[in-house]
Design a protein around this motif. Sequence first.
Motif, PDB file in Angstrom:
ATOM      1  N   GLY A 150       0.637 -11.987 -13.379  1.00 16.45           N
ATOM      2  CA  GLY A 150       0.125 -10.698 -13.828  1.00 16.45           C
ATOM      3  C   GLY A 150      -0.354  -9.820 -12.688  1.00 16.45           C
ATOM      4  O   GLY A 150      -0.440  -8.595 -12.838  1.00 16.45           O
ATOM      5  N   TRP A 151      -0.641 -10.389 -11.537  1.00 17.57           N
ATOM      6  CA  TRP A 151      -1.059  -9.589 -10.387  1.00 17.57           C
ATOM      7  C   TRP A 151       0.127  -8.927  -9.692  1.00 17.57           C
ATOM      8  O   TRP A 151      -0.063  -7.991  -8.925  1.00 17.57           O
TER       9      TRP A 151
ATOM     10  N   GLU B 244      -4.049  -3.858  -3.795  1.00 16.11           N
ATOM     11  CA  GLU B 244      -4.219  -5.205  -3.266  1.00 16.11           C
ATOM     12  C   GLU B 244      -3.353  -6.205  -4.031  1.00 16.11           C
ATOM     13  O   GLU B 244      -3.134  -6.057  -5.226  1.00 16.11           O
ATOM     14  N   ALA B 245      -2.905  -7.206  -3.318  1.00 16.56           N
ATOM     15  CA  ALA B 245      -2.107  -8.237  -3.976  1.00 16.56           C
ATOM     16  C   ALA B 245      -2.850  -9.562  -4.077  1.00 16.56           C
ATOM     17  O   ALA B 245      -2.460 -10.425  -4.850  1.00 16.56           O
ATOM     18  N   TYR B 246      -3.899  -9.733  -3.290  1.00 13.43           N
ATOM     19  CA  TYR B 246      -4.567 -11.041  -3.231  1.00 13.43           C
ATOM     20  C   TYR B 246      -6.009 -10.951  -3.749  1.00 13.43           C
ATOM     21  O   TYR B 246      -6.638  -9.897  -3.697  1.00 13.43           O
ATOM     22  N   GLU B 247      -6.507 -12.104  -4.177  1.00 13.48           N
ATOM     23  CA  GLU B 247      -7.920 -12.291  -4.538  1.00 13.48           C
ATOM     24  C   GLU B 247      -8.437 -11.241  -5.529  1.00 13.48           C
ATOM     25  O   GLU B 247      -9.581 -10.775  -5.416  1.00 13.48           O
ATOM     26  N   LEU B 248      -7.611 -10.903  -6.475  1.00 15.44           N
ATOM     27  CA  LEU B 248      -8.050  -9.907  -7.464  1.00 15.44           C
ATOM     28  C   LEU B 248      -9.165 -10.465  -8.355  1.00 15.44           C
ATOM     29  O   LEU B 248      -9.931  -9.696  -8.937  1.00 15.44           O
TER      30      LEU B 248
ATOM     31  N   PRO C  55       3.216 -18.250 -12.812  1.00 12.93           N
ATOM     32  CA  PRO C  55       2.796 -18.190 -11.419  1.00 12.93           C
ATOM     33  C   PRO C  55       3.685 -17.253 -10.609  1.00 12.93           C
ATOM     34  O   PRO C  55       4.845 -17.025 -10.957  1.00 12.93           O
ATOM     35  N   ALA C  56       3.131 -16.714  -9.539  1.00 12.96           N
ATOM     36  CA  ALA C  56       3.901 -15.880  -8.614  1.00 12.96           C
ATOM     37  C   ALA C  56       3.679 -16.415  -7.197  1.00 12.96           C
ATOM     38  O   ALA C  56       2.696 -16.075  -6.550  1.00 12.96           O
TER      39      ALA C  56
ATOM     40  N   LEU D 174       9.103  -7.335 -11.802  1.00 11.05           N
ATOM     41  CA  LEU D 174       9.041  -8.790 -11.810  1.00 11.05           C
ATOM     42  C   LEU D 174       8.226  -9.306 -10.639  1.00 11.05           C
ATOM     43  O   LEU D 174       8.159  -8.665  -9.584  1.00 11.05           O
ATOM     44  N   GLU D 175       7.644 -10.491 -10.844  1.00 13.89           N
ATOM     45  CA  GLU D 175       6.762 -11.056  -9.817  1.00 13.89           C
ATOM     46  C   GLU D 175       7.595 -11.771  -8.745  1.00 13.89           C
ATOM     47  O   GLU D 175       7.562 -12.987  -8.624  1.00 13.89           O
ATOM     48  N   THR D 176       8.320 -11.002  -7.952  1.00 12.85           N
ATOM     49  CA  THR D 176       9.183 -11.624  -6.943  1.00 12.85           C
ATOM     50  C   THR D 176       8.418 -12.038  -5.700  1.00 12.85           C
ATOM     51  O   THR D 176       8.858 -12.911  -4.962  1.00 12.85           O
TER      52      THR D 176
END
Length: 944
Positions: free
Chosen positions: A403-404, A633-637, A209-210, A517-519
Motif C-alpha cells: 500500500g505504500w 516518501e517511500a520508507y518508514e511511513l 508486500p513490496a 503497481l508496487e514494482t
Amino acid sequence: MSKISWIEKLAGLVGLVPRERKWPDPDPYGEGLLSYPPFEKWLEVEELDSKRKPRRLAMVPTTCFNCEAACGLLAAVDKDSREILRLEGNPLHPGSRGKNCAKGPATLNQVQDPERILQPMRRVGPRGEGKFEPVSWETALNQIANSIQDCFKEDRHDEVMYHVGRPGHEGSVERVLQAWGIDGHNSHTTVCSASARAGYQFTWGYDRPAPDHANAQLILLLSAHLESGHYFNPHAQRIIEAKHSGARIVVLDPRLSNTASRADLWLPTKPGTEGAVILAALKILIEEDRIDRKFISEWVDWRGYLKELHPEDVPTVDLFLQRFSEHLSEWTPAEAESYAGLESGSIEKLAAEIARAGSRIAAHCWRSAASGNLGGWQIARSLAILNAFTGSLGVEGGTSPAGWNKFKPDFFSMPDPGKRWNELIWPRQFPTSFYEMSHLLPHLVEDGIGKIGVYFTRVFNPVWTYPDGMSWMRMLEDEEKVGLHVALTPTWNETAYYADLVLPMGHSTERHDVQSLETHSARWLSFRQPIFRALARLEGKPSDDTRGFNPGEVWEEDEFWIELSWRIDPDGSLGIRKHFESPYRPGEKVTVEEQYQHMFENSVPGLPEKAAENQMTPMEYMTRVGAHELPGEAYELHRQEVDLTENQIPEIDPQTGLASVDGKVIGVAVDGAIRKGFPTPSRRIEIYSGLLEEWGFSEEALPGVSRSHVGPENLDPENGIYVLVPTFRLPTMIHSRSANSKHLMEISHANPVWIHPEDAERHDILDGALVRVETEIGHFVNRARITDGIRSGVIACSHHMGRWRKEDGPGSRWSSATVNFEELSDGSTRMRRLQGSEPFKSEDPDSERTWWDESGVHQNLAFPVQTDPVSGMHCWHQKVRLVKAADEDQYGDVVVHPEKARAAHQNWLKLARPAGPDRNGGLRRPRELPRPLGRDPEAYHFKD
Ligand code: SF4
C-alpha cells in the motif's frame, strides 16, 4: 538519469548523435537508453532504413496488458500507413524503465492476430456449442441493458455479477458497480494470491508486500513464480541489479526455476514445509540475538502477545522473545531440515544470510508456497514476521507494505458504498477470505445459494484457468443457473464458448485505463490508451469513440460501461446516470477524455505541477509521457506523525500506547510522538492474532506450521503418491492471453511433467514417455520430462499450456488443440485431443509456417477445488498418483468424474468455520479486513 559515455560524448561532438537530449522532467529511467529518439521528437520521428524510403513515425506510450506488472510500452506508429510497426519499452515509465519481457513486444502479435475477435458476436444454437453470428453493438447493448433493468425492477440485484480475470483498472469497475447499487464484483484472487494476502494482512495490516529489491543485500524468495512469471520484468531487472551490486539471492522452491538458477543458496524444500524452515531460522536469530530489538520494542505488539498468552508475566521485550522462542521450540534446525528434506546445515546457512543482510532483506511470498498448500497463508505470515524481527520492514532495501508503493486515483464521481451483501460471492462459510469466493461459484450455485441473471466475464477464462473446469462448463451451459452471459474479451477463450454475447475489447494499444503497481520503492501511475486515438488527440484531431480508431469494431470498457449505464438508467430515475454525466458539461454524457482529464487534474499528486513545468496540461503530459511518478516518501511511513488539529487532544492508553480522539483510534504513541503505525488493531505488527481467535481459528492465532494436505507425511513416492506442483509457468507465457501470440507460441508450446531421475527410475518411466497423473477426481495424460530441475518426491507441470477448442469452433489455431468430450461408462467425462496445432491459411503468411503440433495438456481440468478455511484460497498443489500411461491413454486426455468433484468440494467445506447471526456481533466478516468493493457498515450485519 542516463549517463553519457565518452564514446557517446565524442559522437555528439562530431555530430553522429544529437548533442543534447531533451526529456520531460524527470529524465528517462535507467541507463543505456540512448537509442531512443529524443522526447521532443516523439511525434515526428524520421526513421532511416537502407531498404526503404524514410518513414515518418510517432512514438506513443501505453501500458502493457499482458500481466499485472503494468510495464510501459512505446508504440512506433507509421504516420502514413497508420499501422503499429513495433512495441518497445517506454524509458519514461518508472516501473519498467524502458525494459520489457518477451510478452510486452509480443502485444503486436495479439493486435495483428488474424483470428482475433473483431466484432460483437451473438450465440446461435445451444450454449457451449461454439456457434456465433455477428451482431451490432447497438443490439448487444440493448439486450444487456434490458436484462439488467429486469433484474433491478424485480429486486434481483444480486443476480448481476461482474467477474474479472485480468484486473488493472484502479477502481473503475468498482465505481460502476457501486453506481448500479449492486454487490456484484467477483475477482480471481482465491485462485491467485488469497493465501499470501492473508498471511501479510493478519500480521502487518496490509495484504501484500513490496520488496525493495534494488537496494537489498538479501533477496529472499519463497518460490519463484513472481520473479519468473508474473511481476517478472520490473522485479527481475531490479533483482539482477542488486545481485551485480553484491546482494545475495536465496530461493526456497522444490523446482530449479529461472530465479533459483541465479540463487546463491537454493533450498529445494518439500512443498508445504517452507514455514518450518523460516521459523527455524528465526529461532536461531532470536537465540543469537541477531534481531532488531529496537524495531521489535517499538513496533511489534509484544504487549498484546504476553497479555493474551502469559498474563501472569510482567511484560518486557526480553520476556516476549523468550516466550516466542519457546513457542518455536518444535522447529529446531534438525527438525525443520528433516521435515523439509534439506541437507543438514541448510538452516544455519539461511540464518547466516539473513543476519549478514541486517535490515536490507527484500522478501516475497506470493504463489507456490502460499497458494499451493492448505494453511499456506501461515508460510507468508512467517516471512512477514521475519521482516519485522530483522527490522527490514518498511526501510530501504527491505520489504514495505504494498500500500505504500501503489497509488489509487479518484474518479470525478464516486457513488456511496452500497448496503447489499451478495452471499453467492461472499458466502458465510468463509468470513475471513481474501476475497470473493470466486473458484467456488459453480458449487455455490449448485448448492442453491443463488443464481445469476446477468454475468459479465472480463478477460476471464475460468473454464481453462480454474480448477474443476468441467463444473464451470456445466454451470454456464445451464440457462436456469446463468441467464445472460456476456464475455468481454480481446481473444477467443474456452469460457467465451459458453457466452451469449462475446464482445471484443481492446488490447493494451486499444483501450483507456490507468494502473499502478508496487514494482519498487516509489508510487507511480501509468496511462493505458488507444494508440491511434491518443495520436489524434495530440494532433488536435477529433478523438471521440475508441471504436473509430481500433481494428474492426473493437471497443474499450470505459466507453462501454458509460454507454451501458446510460441505457440502464436513461432518465436518471435510478440514480445511476448522474455518475456518468460530464463534470464539465452538466447533464451530458461524460467522455473518457473528460474522465481522465478530471482525474489527472485533481487527484494525482504532483502531476499538474510536473505537466506545467513541461508546458503541458496534465492530460497532454500523460498522453505523451504515459506515466507519472508521484512525489513523497517511500520508507518508514509507519513512523509518520499524526496530524492533529488544535482542538484535538488525544487520549493515550497507558498499556497499549493507542492514541484516540473521541473514542476513535488515530495512531500509537511511539518514541515520543503519536505515529500512524500499521493498520492492525494494535497499530503494530501482530504476532498473536486476536481476530483469528475471535473468528473461530484459535489454533491459528499464533504463527506456526500448518500441516499441508500435500505435506511430506501425506506422500508415499515408493507407491507412486506424489505432490504435483502446478503453480508455475514459463516466463514467456501468461495464462490465457498470450496464446494468440505466434512468437510466444513458437518459443514454448508444451508443458511436460517434470520428474526427478530417481523417481523416474523407481517407476520405470523414460524421458518423453506418456504418464498418467491421477488426481482425486480424475486424471490427465502428459509426457514425462526427466530432469534434476525438480527435487525427488515432487513432480511439476507448468500451467501455461493446454489450450483447446471444439471441432469447427472458434479459437486460436496458433495454440490450441481440437478436442471432443465423451461420457464414459463410469459416469466420468473424457476430453480427448483430436488434432494439435497445425499450419493454417490466414492473411498472416506465418500461420502456414507453424512447425509445432503439441499444444500442451489442460491439467487444471482434473483438479478438485480445495478451499483453505482461513484465507479462502484454492490450494493448488495436488496429491496425485503417478503411473505409466495405460494402453487406452492418449496424449492430452483429461478424465473427470463430476460426482467426485462435488464430493471433494463438500469434504473441504467441512473445514470451514462459518459466520452466523448469533456470533461475532452478527457480522458476516470482520470489518477491518479489506474487500475490493467497499460496503456500508450496515451491510456487514446478517439480516436474518
Ligand atoms: S512483465 Fe512482461 S507481460 Fe508483464 S507487464 Fe511487463 S512487459 Fe508486460
